[in-house]
Scaffold this motif. Structure first.
Motif, PDB file in Angstrom:
ATOM      1  N   GLU A  93     -30.257 -15.401 -21.077  1.00 38.25           N
ATOM      2  CA  GLU A  93     -30.394 -16.604 -20.239  1.00 38.25           C
ATOM      3  C   GLU A  93     -29.961 -17.848 -21.014  1.00 38.25           C
ATOM      4  O   GLU A  93     -30.651 -18.862 -21.055  1.00 38.25           O
ATOM      5  CB  GLU A  93     -31.818 -16.739 -19.715  1.00 38.25           C
ATOM      6  N   ASP A  94     -28.761 -17.746 -21.613  1.00 36.82           N
ATOM      7  CA  ASP A  94     -28.238 -18.790 -22.490  1.00 36.82           C
ATOM      8  C   ASP A  94     -27.117 -19.549 -21.783  1.00 36.82           C
ATOM      9  O   ASP A  94     -26.019 -19.025 -21.586  1.00 36.82           O
ATOM     10  CB  ASP A  94     -27.727 -18.141 -23.785  1.00 36.82           C
ATOM     11  N   LYS A  95     -27.404 -20.788 -21.429  1.00 38.31           N
ATOM     12  CA  LYS A  95     -26.446 -21.614 -20.705  1.00 38.31           C
ATOM     13  C   LYS A  95     -25.210 -21.931 -21.557  1.00 38.31           C
ATOM     14  O   LYS A  95     -24.092 -21.983 -21.040  1.00 38.31           O
ATOM     15  CB  LYS A  95     -27.124 -22.910 -20.255  1.00 38.31           C
ATOM     16  N   THR A  96     -25.396 -22.116 -22.843  1.00 38.47           N
ATOM     17  CA  THR A  96     -24.276 -22.433 -23.736  1.00 38.47           C
ATOM     18  C   THR A  96     -23.262 -21.295 -23.765  1.00 38.47           C
ATOM     19  O   THR A  96     -22.049 -21.530 -23.716  1.00 38.47           O
ATOM     20  CB  THR A  96     -24.785 -22.729 -25.158  1.00 38.47           C
ATOM     21  N   LEU A  97     -23.758 -20.063 -23.838  1.00 41.57           N
ATOM     22  CA  LEU A  97     -22.850 -18.915 -23.820  1.00 41.57           C
ATOM     23  C   LEU A  97     -22.136 -18.797 -22.473  1.00 41.57           C
ATOM     24  O   LEU A  97     -20.952 -18.446 -22.423  1.00 41.57           O
ATOM     25  CB  LEU A  97     -23.604 -17.623 -24.136  1.00 41.57           C
ATOM     26  N   ALA A  98     -22.838 -19.107 -21.402  1.00 42.09           N
ATOM     27  CA  ALA A  98     -22.210 -19.087 -20.076  1.00 42.09           C
ATOM     28  C   ALA A  98     -21.085 -20.116 -20.009  1.00 42.09           C
ATOM     29  O   ALA A  98     -20.006 -19.843 -19.465  1.00 42.09           O
ATOM     30  CB  ALA A  98     -23.243 -19.341 -18.992  1.00 42.09           C
ATOM     31  N   GLU A  99     -21.320 -21.287 -20.582  1.00 45.47           N
ATOM     32  CA  GLU A  99     -20.294 -22.328 -20.597  1.00 45.47           C
ATOM     33  C   GLU A  99     -19.082 -21.900 -21.421  1.00 45.47           C
ATOM     34  O   GLU A  99     -17.937 -22.194 -21.061  1.00 45.47           O
ATOM     35  CB  GLU A  99     -20.878 -23.634 -21.130  1.00 45.47           C
ATOM     36  N   LYS A 100     -19.318 -21.189 -22.523  1.00 48.40           N
ATOM     37  CA  LYS A 100     -18.202 -20.668 -23.326  1.00 48.40           C
ATOM     38  C   LYS A 100     -17.377 -19.678 -22.519  1.00 48.40           C
ATOM     39  O   LYS A 100     -16.152 -19.627 -22.650  1.00 48.40           O
ATOM     40  CB  LYS A 100     -18.727 -20.010 -24.610  1.00 48.40           C
ATOM     41  N   THR A 101     -18.051 -18.895 -21.684  1.00 49.91           N
ATOM     42  CA  THR A 101     -17.347 -17.948 -20.820  1.00 49.91           C
ATOM     43  C   THR A 101     -16.392 -18.686 -19.896  1.00 49.91           C
ATOM     44  O   THR A 101     -15.227 -18.305 -19.747  1.00 49.91           O
ATOM     45  CB  THR A 101     -18.353 -17.125 -19.988  1.00 49.91           C
ATOM     46  N   PHE A 102     -16.868 -19.773 -19.284  1.00 48.98           N
ATOM     47  CA  PHE A 102     -16.028 -20.538 -18.369  1.00 48.98           C
ATOM     48  C   PHE A 102     -14.912 -21.273 -19.107  1.00 48.98           C
ATOM     49  O   PHE A 102     -13.797 -21.405 -18.581  1.00 48.98           O
ATOM     50  CB  PHE A 102     -16.869 -21.512 -17.545  1.00 48.98           C
ATOM     51  N   THR A 103     -15.180 -21.711 -20.321  1.00 49.29           N
ATOM     52  CA  THR A 103     -14.138 -22.352 -21.127  1.00 49.29           C
ATOM     53  C   THR A 103     -13.012 -21.364 -21.411  1.00 49.29           C
ATOM     54  O   THR A 103     -11.826 -21.688 -21.284  1.00 49.29           O
ATOM     55  CB  THR A 103     -14.730 -22.892 -22.441  1.00 49.29           C
ATOM     56  N   ASN A 104     -13.399 -20.151 -21.788  1.00 49.90           N
ATOM     57  CA  ASN A 104     -12.392 -19.108 -22.041  1.00 49.90           C
ATOM     58  C   ASN A 104     -11.629 -18.762 -20.770  1.00 49.90           C
ATOM     59  O   ASN A 104     -10.422 -18.519 -20.817  1.00 49.90           O
ATOM     60  CB  ASN A 104     -13.045 -17.850 -22.617  1.00 49.90           C
ATOM     61  N   GLU A 105     -12.324 -18.743 -19.642  1.00 41.04           N
ATOM     62  CA  GLU A 105     -11.652 -18.426 -18.385  1.00 41.04           C
ATOM     63  C   GLU A 105     -10.554 -19.451 -18.086  1.00 41.04           C
ATOM     64  O   GLU A 105      -9.450 -19.092 -17.675  1.00 41.04           O
ATOM     65  CB  GLU A 105     -12.652 -18.384 -17.232  1.00 41.04           C
ATOM     66  N   ARG A 106     -10.863 -20.725 -18.315  1.00 43.11           N
ATOM     67  CA  ARG A 106      -9.847 -21.762 -18.101  1.00 43.11           C
ATOM     68  C   ARG A 106      -8.659 -21.561 -19.049  1.00 43.11           C
ATOM     69  O   ARG A 106      -7.501 -21.715 -18.651  1.00 43.11           O
ATOM     70  CB  ARG A 106     -10.458 -23.151 -18.271  1.00 43.11           C
TER      71      ARG A 106
END
Length: 71
Positions: free
Chosen positions: A37-50
């Motif tokens: 439940e780590d929001k920072t890791l989720a944000e990294k996922t979206f950064t990589n997706e972009r």
């Protein structure tokens, strides 16, 4: 022409390898984000997706340029 083709092919290979690394990294981030439940890791996922999406666009544009200048 052959050298240009080889150069373009090597560039494509390098870009696809980078996309693959980013996708693998994103899978790890997304899994950990979900489990921890780590929001920072989720944000990294979206950064990589972009970044992956931008690389895909670069590939498309390179292909178009190669095809249009090949003749």
């Amino acid at each position: 022409m052959e050298r240009h083709f080889e150069k373009e092919l090597n560039n494509l290979k390098a870009t696809l390898e980078r996309m693959s690394r980013l996708a693998q990294e994103s899978l790890v981030y997304a899994t950990r984000a979900l489990l921890e439940e780590d929001k920072t890791l989720a944000e990294k996922t979206f950064t990589n997706e972009r970044a992956i999406n931008n690389l895909e666009i670069d590939i498309d544009l390179s292909d178009i340029m190669f095809v249009t200048t090949a003749n």
